[in-house]
Write a protein that holds these residues in place. Structure first.
Motif, short mmCIF file in Angstrom:
data_model
loop_
_atom_site.label_atom_id
_atom_site.label_comp_id
_atom_site.label_asym_id
_atom_site.label_seq_id
_atom_site.Cartn_x
_atom_site.Cartn_y
_atom_site.Cartn_z
N HIS A 239 0.84 -1.20 0.00
CA HIS A 239 0.00 0.00 0.00
C HIS A 239 0.87 1.25 0.00
N THR A 240 1.86 1.30 0.88
CA THR A 240 2.77 2.45 0.96
C THR A 240 3.59 2.57 -0.32
N TRP A 241 4.06 1.45 -0.83
CA TRP A 241 4.87 1.44 -2.05
C TRP A 241 4.07 1.99 -3.23
N ILE A 242 2.85 1.50 -3.41
CA ILE A 242 1.99 1.95 -4.51
C ILE A 242 1.70 3.45 -4.37
N TYR A 243 1.39 3.87 -3.14
CA TYR A 243 1.12 5.29 -2.89
C TYR A 243 2.31 6.14 -3.28
N LYS A 244 3.49 5.70 -2.87
CA LYS A 244 4.69 6.48 -3.15
C LYS A 244 4.95 6.57 -4.66
N MET B 31 -3.33 11.67 4.53
CA MET B 31 -4.03 11.84 5.79
C MET B 31 -5.41 11.17 5.73
N LEU B 32 -6.12 11.38 4.63
CA LEU B 32 -7.44 10.78 4.49
C LEU B 32 -7.39 9.25 4.46
N ASP B 33 -6.26 8.72 4.05
CA ASP B 33 -6.09 7.27 4.03
C ASP B 33 -5.49 6.72 5.32
N GLY B 34 -5.29 7.58 6.31
CA GLY B 34 -4.88 7.11 7.62
C GLY B 34 -3.40 6.83 7.82
N PHE B 35 -2.55 7.38 6.98
CA PHE B 35 -1.12 7.19 7.16
C PHE B 35 -0.65 7.98 8.38
N SER B 36 0.36 7.48 9.06
CA SER B 36 0.94 8.19 10.19
C SER B 36 1.80 9.34 9.67
N TYR B 37 2.13 10.28 10.56
CA TYR B 37 3.00 11.40 10.17
C TYR B 37 4.34 10.88 9.63
N LYS B 38 4.88 9.86 10.29
CA LYS B 38 6.16 9.30 9.86
C LYS B 38 6.06 8.69 8.46
N GLU B 39 4.98 7.93 8.22
CA GLU B 39 4.80 7.34 6.89
C GLU B 39 4.64 8.42 5.83
N MET B 40 3.86 9.46 6.15
CA MET B 40 3.70 10.57 5.20
C MET B 40 5.04 11.23 4.92
N ALA B 41 5.81 11.46 5.97
CA ALA B 41 7.11 12.10 5.82
C ALA B 41 8.02 11.25 4.93
N ASP B 42 8.01 9.93 5.14
CA ASP B 42 8.85 9.04 4.33
C ASP B 42 8.42 9.04 2.86
N SER C 81 10.06 16.29 6.84
CA SER C 81 10.10 15.85 8.24
C SER C 81 8.68 15.62 8.78
N SER C 82 8.60 14.79 9.81
CA SER C 82 7.31 14.53 10.46
C SER C 82 6.71 15.79 11.04
N SER C 83 7.55 16.65 11.62
CA SER C 83 7.03 17.89 12.19
C SER C 83 6.48 18.81 11.10
N ASN C 84 7.13 18.82 9.94
CA ASN C 84 6.62 19.61 8.82
C ASN C 84 5.27 19.06 8.36
N VAL C 85 5.10 17.75 8.37
CA VAL C 85 3.81 17.14 8.03
C VAL C 85 2.74 17.65 8.98
N GLY C 86 3.04 17.66 10.29
CA GLY C 86 2.07 18.12 11.27
C GLY C 86 1.66 19.57 11.07
N VAL C 87 2.62 20.42 10.79
CA VAL C 87 2.34 21.84 10.56
C VAL C 87 1.46 21.98 9.32
N ARG C 88 1.81 21.28 8.27
CA ARG C 88 1.04 21.38 7.02
C ARG C 88 -0.39 20.86 7.21
N ILE C 89 -0.55 19.77 7.96
CA ILE C 89 -1.89 19.23 8.20
C ILE C 89 -2.76 20.25 8.94
N ASN C 90 -2.20 20.89 9.94
CA ASN C 90 -2.96 21.91 10.67
C ASN C 90 -3.37 23.05 9.74
N ARG C 91 -2.48 23.48 8.89
CA ARG C 91 -2.79 24.56 7.94
C ARG C 91 -3.85 24.12 6.93
#
Length: 164
Positions: A60-65, A124-135, A140-150
């Protein structure tokens, strides 16, 4: 891996991840012709990637990437990718026949975001973790969090404007 094995895995992946591919294509393509072109490009890249898959992440992660990276590259090129005929996949990617105005609104709003934010929103809608999204995206994971809030704030503001 033989070509027959590669073809078998490819067809399993296309059939198993049809909804995921449709979401990505719907957000990155602006017309039906573009959707067809982008699907062809993603399908080719997935087929090529089968041999490179090493079980270091979920399929799933591979196909998404692969699909997201292909969509990002495709959308930034001034000249669209050439058409690659894949007769076996004809008819695999079909949009839902059920109309949903709220879902249409959401996809429309997502398509207006910049490319990285579009990718993050889909993940995010598919339920990936911040770390998975960052990868997957390469931030970075923190950048993912900031972007999600925005993104959430932006979508909430757009919903208020649409409700008026």
């Amino acid at each position: 891996m033989t070509k027959a094995e590669q073809d078998e895995v490819f067809h399993e992946w296309l059939a198993g991840y049809e909804a995921l591919l449709f979401k990505i294509i719907r957000v990155y393509a602006s017309s039906h012709d573009d959707e067809d072109d982008l699907f062809q490009e993603i399908a080719v890249q997935i087929w090529k990637s089968v041999k490179g898959y090493r079980n270091q992440s979920s399929v799933h992660t591979w196909i998404y990437k692969v699909a997201l990276n292909t969509a990002l590259k495709w959308s930034t090129r001034s000249k669209k990718a050439a058409y690659y005929p894949i007769d076996e996949s004809a008819g695999i990617l079909q949009p839902s026949a059920i109309e949903n105005p709220q879902l249409d609104w959401l996809y429309n709003q997502i398509s207006k975001l910049n490319e990285v934010d579009r990718s993050i929103t889909l993940l995010m809608l598919d339920g990936f973790s911040y770390k998975e999204m960052a990868d997957i995206i390469g931030i970075s994971s923190s950048n993912v969090g900031v972007r999600i809030n925005r993104i959430k704030t932006h979508l909430q503001n757009q919903a208020k404007v649409s409700a008026q």
